[in-house]
Design a protein around this motif. Structure first.
Motif, mmCIF file in Angstrom:
data_model
loop_
_atom_site.group_PDB
_atom_site.id
_atom_site.type_symbol
_atom_site.label_atom_id
_atom_site.label_comp_id
_atom_site.label_asym_id
_atom_site.label_seq_id
_atom_site.Cartn_x
_atom_site.Cartn_y
_atom_site.Cartn_z
ATOM 1 N N GLU A 94 0.823 -1.220 0.000
ATOM 2 C CA GLU A 94 0.000 0.000 0.000
ATOM 3 C C GLU A 94 0.856 1.269 0.000
ATOM 4 O O GLU A 94 0.357 2.364 -0.220
ATOM 5 C CB GLU A 94 -0.982 -0.001 1.175
ATOM 6 C CG GLU A 94 -0.361 -0.212 2.517
ATOM 7 C CD GLU A 94 -0.285 -1.699 2.885
ATOM 8 O OE1 GLU A 94 -0.340 -1.974 4.082
ATOM 9 O OE2 GLU A 94 -0.160 -2.577 1.986
ATOM 10 N N ASP A 95 2.156 1.137 0.235
ATOM 11 C CA ASP A 95 3.041 2.308 0.247
ATOM 12 C C ASP A 95 3.676 2.565 -1.115
ATOM 13 O O ASP A 95 4.487 3.474 -1.269
ATOM 14 C CB ASP A 95 4.167 2.112 1.278
ATOM 15 C CG ASP A 95 3.636 2.202 2.701
ATOM 16 O OD1 ASP A 95 2.447 2.529 2.850
ATOM 17 O OD2 ASP A 95 4.402 1.933 3.644
ATOM 18 N N ILE A 96 3.341 1.744 -2.086
ATOM 19 C CA ILE A 96 3.963 1.909 -3.405
ATOM 20 C C ILE A 96 3.003 2.666 -4.334
ATOM 21 O O ILE A 96 1.828 2.309 -4.452
ATOM 22 C CB ILE A 96 4.310 0.532 -4.011
ATOM 23 C CG1 ILE A 96 5.283 -0.221 -3.083
ATOM 24 C CG2 ILE A 96 4.913 0.702 -5.404
ATOM 25 C CD1 ILE A 96 5.621 -1.623 -3.533
ATOM 26 N N ILE A 97 3.536 3.713 -4.948
ATOM 27 C CA ILE A 97 2.715 4.509 -5.884
ATOM 28 C C ILE A 97 2.929 3.972 -7.297
ATOM 29 O O ILE A 97 4.059 3.736 -7.711
ATOM 30 C CB ILE A 97 3.107 6.002 -5.831
ATOM 31 C CG1 ILE A 97 2.848 6.534 -4.414
ATOM 32 C CG2 ILE A 97 2.363 6.814 -6.878
ATOM 33 C CD1 ILE A 97 3.515 7.858 -4.162
ATOM 34 N N TYR A 100 5.485 2.615 -13.671
ATOM 35 C CA TYR A 100 6.552 3.048 -12.766
ATOM 36 C C TYR A 100 6.082 2.868 -11.327
ATOM 37 O O TYR A 100 4.935 3.162 -11.002
ATOM 38 C CB TYR A 100 6.915 4.510 -13.028
ATOM 39 C CG TYR A 100 7.631 4.663 -14.325
ATOM 40 C CD1 TYR A 100 9.023 4.636 -14.383
ATOM 41 C CD2 TYR A 100 6.905 4.801 -15.513
ATOM 42 C CE1 TYR A 100 9.686 4.746 -15.594
ATOM 43 C CE2 TYR A 100 7.556 4.914 -16.728
ATOM 44 C CZ TYR A 100 8.949 4.882 -16.768
ATOM 45 O OH TYR A 100 9.597 4.982 -17.961
ATOM 46 N N LEU A 101 6.944 2.331 -10.509
ATOM 47 C CA LEU A 101 6.625 2.141 -9.095
ATOM 48 C C LEU A 101 7.531 3.054 -8.271
ATOM 49 O O LEU A 101 8.746 3.076 -8.470
ATOM 50 C CB LEU A 101 6.872 0.690 -8.661
ATOM 51 C CG LEU A 101 6.140 -0.389 -9.453
ATOM 52 C CD1 LEU A 101 6.437 -1.762 -8.868
ATOM 53 C CD2 LEU A 101 4.633 -0.132 -9.451
ATOM 54 N N THR A 102 6.928 3.804 -7.371
ATOM 55 C CA THR A 102 7.703 4.755 -6.582
ATOM 56 C C THR A 102 7.369 4.596 -5.099
ATOM 57 O O THR A 102 6.208 4.439 -4.747
ATOM 58 C CB THR A 102 7.355 6.202 -7.021
ATOM 59 O OG1 THR A 102 7.484 6.274 -8.439
ATOM 60 C CG2 THR A 102 8.287 7.209 -6.377
ATOM 61 N N VAL A 145 10.335 1.386 3.520
ATOM 62 C CA VAL A 145 10.928 0.057 3.455
ATOM 63 C C VAL A 145 11.219 -0.434 4.873
ATOM 64 O O VAL A 145 11.864 0.270 5.653
ATOM 65 C CB VAL A 145 12.237 0.078 2.639
ATOM 66 C CG1 VAL A 145 12.844 -1.313 2.571
ATOM 67 C CG2 VAL A 145 11.972 0.622 1.245
ATOM 68 N N GLU A 146 10.707 -1.592 5.206
ATOM 69 C CA GLU A 146 10.983 -2.139 6.532
ATOM 70 C C GLU A 146 12.185 -3.071 6.453
ATOM 71 O O GLU A 146 12.254 -3.933 5.588
ATOM 72 C CB GLU A 146 9.763 -2.884 7.056
ATOM 73 C CG GLU A 146 8.634 -1.901 7.347
ATOM 74 C CD GLU A 146 7.365 -2.567 7.811
ATOM 75 O OE1 GLU A 146 7.449 -3.719 8.259
ATOM 76 O OE2 GLU A 146 6.312 -1.920 7.697
ATOM 77 N N VAL A 175 1.780 -4.761 -5.683
ATOM 78 C CA VAL A 175 1.250 -3.447 -5.312
ATOM 79 C C VAL A 175 -0.267 -3.489 -5.342
ATOM 80 O O VAL A 175 -0.868 -4.415 -5.885
ATOM 81 C CB VAL A 175 1.752 -2.339 -6.281
ATOM 82 C CG1 VAL A 175 3.257 -2.240 -6.243
ATOM 83 C CG2 VAL A 175 1.276 -2.616 -7.713
ATOM 84 N N LYS A 176 -0.856 -2.458 -4.722
ATOM 85 C CA LYS A 176 -2.321 -2.373 -4.715
ATOM 86 C C LYS A 176 -2.735 -1.043 -5.327
ATOM 87 O O LYS A 176 -2.134 -0.021 -5.019
ATOM 88 C CB LYS A 176 -2.830 -2.416 -3.271
ATOM 89 C CG LYS A 176 -2.986 -3.799 -2.709
ATOM 90 C CD LYS A 176 -3.575 -3.700 -1.328
ATOM 91 C CE LYS A 176 -3.555 -5.034 -0.616
ATOM 92 N NZ LYS A 176 -3.753 -4.853 0.826
#
Lengths: 334, 230
Positions: free
Chosen positions: A261-264, A323-325, A331-332, A304-305
């Motif tokens: 959920e943190d990936i744009i 593109y994934l940002t 990042v854990e 990703v979602k």
């Protein structure tokens, strides 16, 4: 406080100086079923042993119904719960004597013992097994007798260490049914360590995810193994295929995970402060209820979602280039 | 040859005529050894259990000591006990020398290391899950211990029987501290040694046969227990 069956605070467990558990805070609510997941060596068994008061933590506190377990007689607390070992052992006597063991320990009358044994054997589908010698039982039967032996105690908490690791499918379904039923009828708290993500979600109200001794954000996705390299002030995590910028909180990092959920997701490159940007093709699309789950191959396969609306607006499809940002801070690192 | 055959004939006659002298000796032997083994088990099993189920510094050394003591020469034990209970010894005033009690002390010292050493190996061989399982079922520490012992029961019985086998057959210590007093401290082994040297070959032989029968029975029992365990 009273609603908590267990509360774990600032607890660590170390063997020979090596930390195997490091849990800052964990609460287990009464009357719920918890699935505990994590890879081998994540500390699931150790945590179960500590909650069952079989092992003492190296530091920190365990509260049982608000009572500090260090400050009371541990064996009287132990009588309120029971743990079924991953590979259960039956005492070398009869089935009846095994199931009645915990009842004898608690001073239950013999008549009542016999009745409970009968009931519990029926529950696990082993009627009239009372007089059998345990050494003549099959693996599946041993497992069932172990469950009957635990149920005979009417415990407030039932802990199970991968109970379905070595049994056939029929027994798995039976056990899950029994657990659900007990939980609903007697409000027993159940904590079940499992490897099987489907099982965890099928029967539990909540899933605890353990990773390298820590409670992780539930099921880790986009989990990669690799090593950290330092380039000037930037920490890069090299998975062998891609390099991800991270902000490590500890010296040694062997794994990272990136919450989907943190990936744009974007069609064109976007300029943001986020340090990580990758491009790749969509190789998987599936409906995830309110959102769409995408698998994107950027060298590593990233999950990703996106919302259904954006999915349609961006006209995404299998094979689309995206593109994934994401930020380094998302990042854990473990 | 005729001499031996005559001895055997006489021995069989004595046994089957239920000779009172012979049977009082046999009974005394069994009584003294049974009491010794009972006391040895009472001391040896808990000690062996504690050593076997705990990890501590010096454990290996302790185990080695008990293993070595299993082969304690009986005359040395006799010497040791004698030196303590003889008139000039520290326990002299108790007047224990040449009494059945003295023999029990000697046999206790002989049997205890055997029972300790065999209990150590019996409890060490027990699956660690026995302890965990007992604890998960709510057993108290004492109950947990008895559960572990109960799981090791066949090996423990074997330990006790091995100890009995040693003391019933030993002669050195019984002779030195018991003194072979007729009707009081005369056991099978001391009687055999003495009567044979007096020329009462048939008498000695009859006791020898009975002793052999006892030793055989004990070993058959031991073997049977070990079979059952596996």
């Amino acid at each position: 406080m009273d609603n908590f069956q267990f509360e774990v605070r600032e607890m660590t467990k170390a063997y020979n100086g090596k930390k195997v558990l490091d849990i800052s805070h964990l609460t287990i609510k009464k009357g719920r079923i918890y699935g505990m997941m994590g890879p081998n060596g994540a500390g699931k068994t150790t945590l179960l042993y500590i909650l069952s008061l079989l092992l003492l933590p190296t530091s920190g506190k365990i509260y049982f119904e608000g009572v500090d377990t260090c400050k009371v007689n541990q064996y009287s607390l132990r009588q309120k719960m029971t743990l079924i070992l991953q590979n259960p052992l039956l005492f070398n006597t009869t089935v009846e004597s095994n199931i009645a063991y915990g009842l004898r320990v608690r001073g239950v009358e013999e008549e009542e013992q016999k009745k409970r044994v009968k009931e519990c054997l029926k529950l696990v589908g082993l009627d009239s097994f009372e007089k059998r010698r345990t050494k003549d039982l099959s693996g599946g039967e041993i497992q069932r007798v172990a469950i009957a032996r635990a149920l005979a105690l009417n415990p407030m908490v039932l802990l199970l260490d991968e109970p379905t690791a070595n049994v056939d499918r029929g027994s798995v379904a039976l056990l899950e049914k029994i657990l659900k039923e007990l939980n609903q009828r007697f409000k027993i708290t159940v904590i079940l360590a499992t490897h099987d993500i489907n099982q965890a979600y099928r029967i539990s109200d909540e899933v605890i995810y353990l990773f390298e001794g820590k409670i992780a954000r539930s099921p880790l996705e986009n989990l990669y193994r690799g090593r950290v390299t330092k380039d000037k002030d930037i920490f890069l995590f090299d998975t062998g295929k891609i390099q991800v910028s991270i902000l490590p909180e500890r010296d040694e990092v062997n794994h990272i995970s990136i919450p989907p959920e943190d990936i744009i997701v974007s069609i064109k490159p976007i300029s943001t402060s986020a340090r990580n940007s990758f491009s790749g093709k969509i190789f998987h699309v599936s409906d995830g209820g309110n959102s769409i789950r995408l698998g994107v191959d950027v060298g590593e396969k990233l999950w990703v979602k996106v919302t259904k609306k954006s999915f349609q607006e961006m006209r995404l499809n299998l094979g689309s280039q995206v593109y994934l940002t994401f930020k380094s801070s998302s990042v854990e690192a473990y | 040859m005729e001499y031996i055959l005559e001895g055997i004939r006489q021995a069989v006659r004595l046994i089957f005529s239920l000779d009172r002298e012979i049977f009082s000796i046999v009974l005394l032997s069994l009584k003294i050894s049974t009491i010794s083994i009972f006391l040895s088990s009472l001391a040896g099993v808990p000690v062996g259990f504690i050593i076997g189920t705990n990890e501590f510094r010096g454990k290996k050394l302790l185990v080695t000591i008990f293993n070595t003591l299993m082969a304690f020469p009986t005359v040395v034990v006799g010497l040791l006990v004698y030196s303590f209970i003889s008139r000039q010894g520290p326990l002299g005033p108790l007047g224990l020398l040449f009494t059945p009690q003295a023999m029990v002390i000697g046999q206790f010292i002989l049997a205890t290391p055997i029972i300790v050493a065999l209990t150590i190996s019996a409890t060490q061989g027990i699956d660690p899950r026995v302890k965990l399982t007992a604890m998960t079922l709510g057993a108290s520490p004492l109950r947990t211990a008895t559960t572990i012992l109960s799981e090791a029961r066949f090996a423990l019985m074997a330990a006790v029987i091995a100890g009995f086998g040693r003391v019933i057959a030993e002669v050195g210590c019984a002779m030195m501290v018991g003194g072979n007093i007729r009707g009081y401290t005369r056991t099978m082994t001391t009687a055999i040694a003495l009567e044979t040297s007096k020329g009462e070959f048939g008498f000695g032989l009859s006791l020898g046969l009975i002793l052999l029968a006892v030793a055989f029975s004990v070993n058959i029992l031991l073997h049977w227990l070990q079979l059952r365990e596996s």
